[in-house]
Design a protein around this motif. Structure first.
Motif, PDB file in Angstrom:
ATOM      1  N   THR A  84     165.885 111.110  64.047  1.00 54.17           N
ATOM      2  CA  THR A  84     164.870 111.419  65.023  1.00 54.17           C
ATOM      3  C   THR A  84     164.589 112.923  65.188  1.00 54.17           C
ATOM      4  O   THR A  84     165.334 113.668  64.855  1.00 54.17           O
ATOM      5  N   GLY A  85     163.552 113.447  65.371  1.00 54.97           N
ATOM      6  CA  GLY A  85     163.095 114.830  65.586  1.00 54.97           C
ATOM      7  C   GLY A  85     163.174 115.142  64.372  1.00 54.97           C
ATOM      8  O   GLY A  85     162.720 114.838  63.137  1.00 54.97           O
ATOM      9  N   GLY A 107     167.409 116.956  67.608  1.00 56.37           N
ATOM     10  CA  GLY A 107     167.644 115.559  66.973  1.00 56.37           C
ATOM     11  C   GLY A 107     168.800 114.977  66.409  1.00 56.37           C
ATOM     12  O   GLY A 107     169.848 115.824  66.220  1.00 56.37           O
TER      13      GLY A 107
END
Length: 282
Positions: free
Chosen positions: A235-236, A241
């Motif tokens: 994620t990110g 993240g």
């Protein structure tokens, strides 16, 4: 033992302000604050020199706060006391304290070989010292790749070996994108005689109990190690993240250490270590 090539993953933390500047502007670059914390599973020898392996948890934390860097990998903690701000040169000078908890052969339950068990357990070592280093960001492939040289010295203060450990290393990492990076490192270890006799020696009493030959090693260069590692954002991106990390190393025990009956007879000169886990950057 170094559970994962933290120097590689730590480069994410130290190079991330430059990456983050692309989308966040100069504020993030000026502060340089960044942290990564995580946990994984590592496979490593039962003891240093063993040919039997076990799985253990592998915690990690690395980052920079108000210009000061920190690294925690397994049982080793280092803090960089030289503030590091973006000077435009890409250079990062490093110096500070380091401490390692040496758990090698401190528990007989974690050792499979009965000959090594017969030698008895060793007290926990607390190795305290310092390190010096220099790193350069923006070297070969982009403005964000990083090469680092570091040397550390630690000495046991808990009366396990009462000896010192010297460890020079070189690390290189490069981001493949904002979501992935890879790196590699090469290091060596030189130890004093007390370390050699504590962890690789066999006394006459130990020989009688284990069946291994008597061995009285000298201090000197103990091993060389090469490793690869990387991280990929789930994620990110690499600056914030959830990330998946993985790493592997090969260590070769040399000299009196590789020739020790603890290694030559009961174990192996070749030592493999690997880890995989999840980390969160913020």
């Amino acid at each position: 033992m170094r559970l994962i090539p933290l120097a590689i993953l730590g480069s994410i933390a130290l190079a991330s302000p430059a990456l983050a500047q692309q989308e966040r502007g100069p504020t993030n670059s000026e502060t340089g604050d960044f942290a990564m914390v995580g946990v994984g599973a590592a496979i490593l020898p039962d003891y240093e020199g063993s040919d039997d392996y076990r799985i253990v948890p592998a915690p990690l934390a690395t980052g920079r706060l108000s210009g000061f860097g920190f690294e925690l990998a397994g049982t080793r903690l280092s803090v960089d006391l030289i503030p590091d701000y973006d000077s435009g040169t890409g250079l990062d000078f490093q110096a500070g304290p380091t401490v390692n908890v040496n758990l090698n052969r401190t528990s007989l339950k974690s050792i499979e070989d009965p000959r090594i068990k017969a030698l008895g357990k060793i007290d926990t070592g607390i190795e305290v010292g310092g390190f010096l280093g220099v790193a350069k960001t923006g070297v070969f492939t982009s403005d964000y790749d990083r090469i680092a040289f570091r040397a550390s010295y630690r000495k046991d203060v808990a009366n396990a070996s009462k000896a010192g450990v010297f460890n020079p290393s070189i690390t290189y990492m490069t981001p493949l994108s904002r979501k992935a990076m890879v790196g590699m490192f090469l290091s060596a270890t030189r130890v004093e005689k007390g370390y050699a006799t504590t962890y690789f020696g066999v006394t006459p009493a130990g020989a009688a109990a284990s069946g291994l030959a008597v061995w009285n090693p000298r201090g000197g260069w103990k091993d060389w190690t090469a490793g690869l590692g990387g991280a990929m954002s789930l994620t990110g991106d690499l600056t914030h993240g959830l990330q998946l990390f993985a790493g592997g190393t090969y260590r070769k025990l040399i000299g009196d250490f590789g020739d020790s009956p603890i290694v030559r007879t009961a174990g192996s000169r070749s030592q493999w270590l690997g880890s995989v886990g999840l980390a969160y950057s913020f």
